[in-house]
Design an enzyme around this catalytic site. Structure first.
Site, PDB file in Angstrom:
ATOM      1  N   LYS A  35       0.684  -1.349  -0.003  1.00 45.15           N
ATOM      2  CA  LYS A  35      -0.003  -0.025  -0.068  1.00 45.15           C
ATOM      3  C   LYS A  35       0.894   1.126   0.057  1.00 45.15           C
ATOM      4  CE  LYS A  35      -0.220  -0.511   5.212  1.00 45.15           C
ATOM      5  NZ  LYS A  35      -0.897  -1.144   6.213  1.00 45.15           N
ATOM      6  N   ARG A 131     -10.163  -0.521  15.149  1.00 44.02           N
ATOM      7  CA  ARG A 131     -10.101   0.506  13.927  1.00 44.02           C
ATOM      8  C   ARG A 131     -11.306  -0.200  12.781  1.00 44.02           C
ATOM      9  NH1 ARG A 131      -4.617   1.158  10.889  1.00 44.02           N
ATOM     10  NH2 ARG A 131      -5.093  -0.890  10.299  1.00 44.02           N
ATOM     11  N   TYR A 256      15.768  30.163   8.793  1.00 44.76           N
ATOM     12  CA  TYR A 256      14.434  30.390   9.075  1.00 44.76           C
ATOM     13  C   TYR A 256      14.339  30.762  10.718  1.00 44.76           C
ATOM     14  CZ  TYR A 256      12.693  30.200   4.400  1.00 44.76           C
ATOM     15  OH  TYR A 256      12.415  30.153   2.831  1.00 44.76           O
ATOM     16  N   MET A 304      12.335  24.170   2.618  1.00 44.89           N
ATOM     17  CA  MET A 304      11.536  23.153   1.368  1.00 44.89           C
ATOM     18  C   MET A 304      12.502  22.567   0.660  1.00 44.89           C
ATOM     19  SD  MET A 304       8.840  24.412  -1.315  1.00 44.89           S
ATOM     20  CE  MET A 304       7.503  25.292  -0.270  1.00 44.89           C
TER      21      MET A 304
HETATM   22  C1  PLP Z   1      -0.239  -1.926   6.652  1.00 41.13           C
HETATM   23  C2  PLP Z   1      -1.064  -3.097   7.287  1.00 41.13           C
HETATM   24  C3  PLP Z   1       0.171  -4.240   7.329  1.00 41.13           C
HETATM   25  C4  PLP Z   1       1.572  -4.229   7.435  1.00 41.13           C
HETATM   26  O1  PLP Z   1       2.050  -3.724   8.515  1.00 41.13           O
HETATM   27  P1  PLP Z   1       3.502  -3.385   8.869  1.00 41.13           P
HETATM   28  O2  PLP Z   1       3.816  -2.993  10.401  1.00 41.13           O
HETATM   29  O3  PLP Z   1       4.093  -2.412   7.879  1.00 41.13           O
HETATM   30  O4  PLP Z   1       4.176  -4.836   8.691  1.00 41.13           O
HETATM   31  C5  PLP Z   1      -0.603  -5.593   7.747  1.00 41.13           C
HETATM   32  N1  PLP Z   1      -1.891  -5.828   7.792  1.00 41.13           N
HETATM   33  C6  PLP Z   1      -2.649  -4.676   7.704  1.00 41.13           C
HETATM   34  C7  PLP Z   1      -4.194  -4.816   7.863  1.00 41.13           C
HETATM   35  C8  PLP Z   1      -2.321  -3.324   7.428  1.00 41.13           C
HETATM   36  O5  PLP Z   1      -3.013  -2.239   7.228  1.00 41.13           O
END
Ligand code: PLP
Length: 360
Positions: A35, A131, A256, A304
């Site tokens: 992802k 969640r 800055y 930046m």
């Molecule tokens: C992002 C995610 C993972 C991977 O988690 P890591 O800590 O990066 O290994 C696994 N399962 C779900 C449901 C996730 O959202």
């Protein structure tokens, strides 16, 4: 080479980390989590390098899965957030994406839709993360609804997600695992729980499918962890160059808001990297940077396009010298700590302005 920052992506390190997952979880299949543009490393690059060495891929959203299909990727692809409406479900089904089902609305969508292509479903239970996921007491009923739904291909699978697997002292993971087992023991389904923290730290939870994310990219999921502690190799190295060396007087304020003041007459270097490239703006003065392989402290605010370095320990530094912001010799974990964030955010945050270069 020019002064433009580069993210060098070491695909040998990626394959090494995948091998680590195989060794740690020899009896599980691997869903590689890609992802957020493969945690900022480049989705197609990473998926192509993983190839058939993984058993499937996981993305967060349908769009990410569709773009993989459009690029000709034929692996199993699981969408971790599932679908929210009929149109999205149709798109997912036509693209043979597998759906996580985590709420009652999604079950209704599947029941109401006559899909030309039924979809593989992963029923997500909430065992304490709070969640996504259905409450445990509805597990049996929802499982049976999915199992009897014509839009669902084969037997639904069962999954949950750990809230604290990155803390080996926290009993939450054990509790979540026990709760998950109370339902999986009653259902003959394939199961999946373990993220990187659980793959490394909670071997009893590996189940049928593991879901490694951050560890594939060579980063420790644990607080204060370092990749070498877990046999991992960092995949991304963020690099740039020194573009100026200036000499200032004691009392001169740098950058800055003038938050850092020269304690003596001294040389200050400027590196072409900033928050516009994804270097964290909240990295404090003192955050280490590698100049010619030597650690020097960042001074003043991150802007930046640039940061400033205290050059008092490297009088031999020259404009054009190579700089590493994080990578094999400077763990991204350490930079995240100095910027009060986590490595995940730094990796995902590298912007499109940065040139990506692959190393086989
Ligand atoms: C992002 C995610 C993972 C991977 O988690 P890591 O800590 O990066 O290994 C696994 N399962 C779900 C449901 C996730 O959202």
């Amino acid at each position: 080479m020019g002064s433009a920052p580069r993210a060098v992506i070491d695909l040998t390190a990626l394959r090494h980390n995948l091998e680590r997952v195989r060794t740690l979880a020899p009896n599980s299949r691997i869903l590689a989590v890609v992802k957020a543009n493969a945690y900022g490393h480049g989705l197609f690059r990473i998926v192509t390098a993983l190839g058939t060495a993984v058993d499937g891929l996981a993305v967060a959203r349908v769009g990410e899965g569709v773009s993989l299909r459009q690029a000709g990727i034929s692996s199993s692809i699981v969408v971790l957030e599932g679908c929210t409406d009929q149109q999205e479900l149709n798109l997912a089904a036509t693209n043979r994406l597998e759906m996580v089902v985590h709420n009652l609305e999604q079950i209704k969508l599947l029941q109401q839709q006559k899909l030309n292509y039924p979809v593989v479903c992963w029923l997500k239970m909430d065992t304490g993360m709070h969640r996504l996921g259905l409450p445990l007491n509805s597990a049996l009923a929802t499982y049976q609804e999915l199992e009897s739904c014509n839009s669902v291909l084969g037997k639904p699978r069962l999954m949950t997600h750990f809230a604290n697997a990155d803390d080996l002292a926290d009993p939450t993971t054990k509790n979540q695992w026990q709760l998950f087992q109370t339902i999986t023991s009653e259902l003959d389904a394939e199961t999946s729980c373990a993220n990187s923290g659980a793959i490394l730290g909670w071997p009893e939870t590996h189940a049928d499918w593991v879901r490694p994310g951050i560890m594939l990219y060579g980063v420790s999921p644990f607080m204060n962890g370092r990749p070498e502690d877990y046999g991992l190799q960092p995949v991304m190295s963020l690099q740039s160059q020194l573009i100026a060396i200036n000499h200032y007087k004691k009392g001169d304020a740098i950058g800055y808001s003038g938050t850092w003041v020269c304690p003596e007459d001294m040389a200050v270097g400027v590196v072409s990297i900033g928050y516009g490239d994804g270097y964290p703006r909240h990295a404090v003065s003192g955050t280490p940077v590698l100049l010619n392989g030597q650690r020097v402290p960042l001074v003043g605010r991150v802007s930046m396009d640039m940061i400033s370095l205290d050059l008092r320990t490297c009088p031999e530094a020259r404009v054009g010298d190579p700089v590493t912001l994080w990578g094999a010799d400077l763990p991204v974990e350490e930079i995240a700590e100095a910027a009060n964030t986590i490595p995940y955010q730094l990796l995902c945050g590298v912007t499109a302005r940065v040139d990506f270069i692959e190393e086989q």
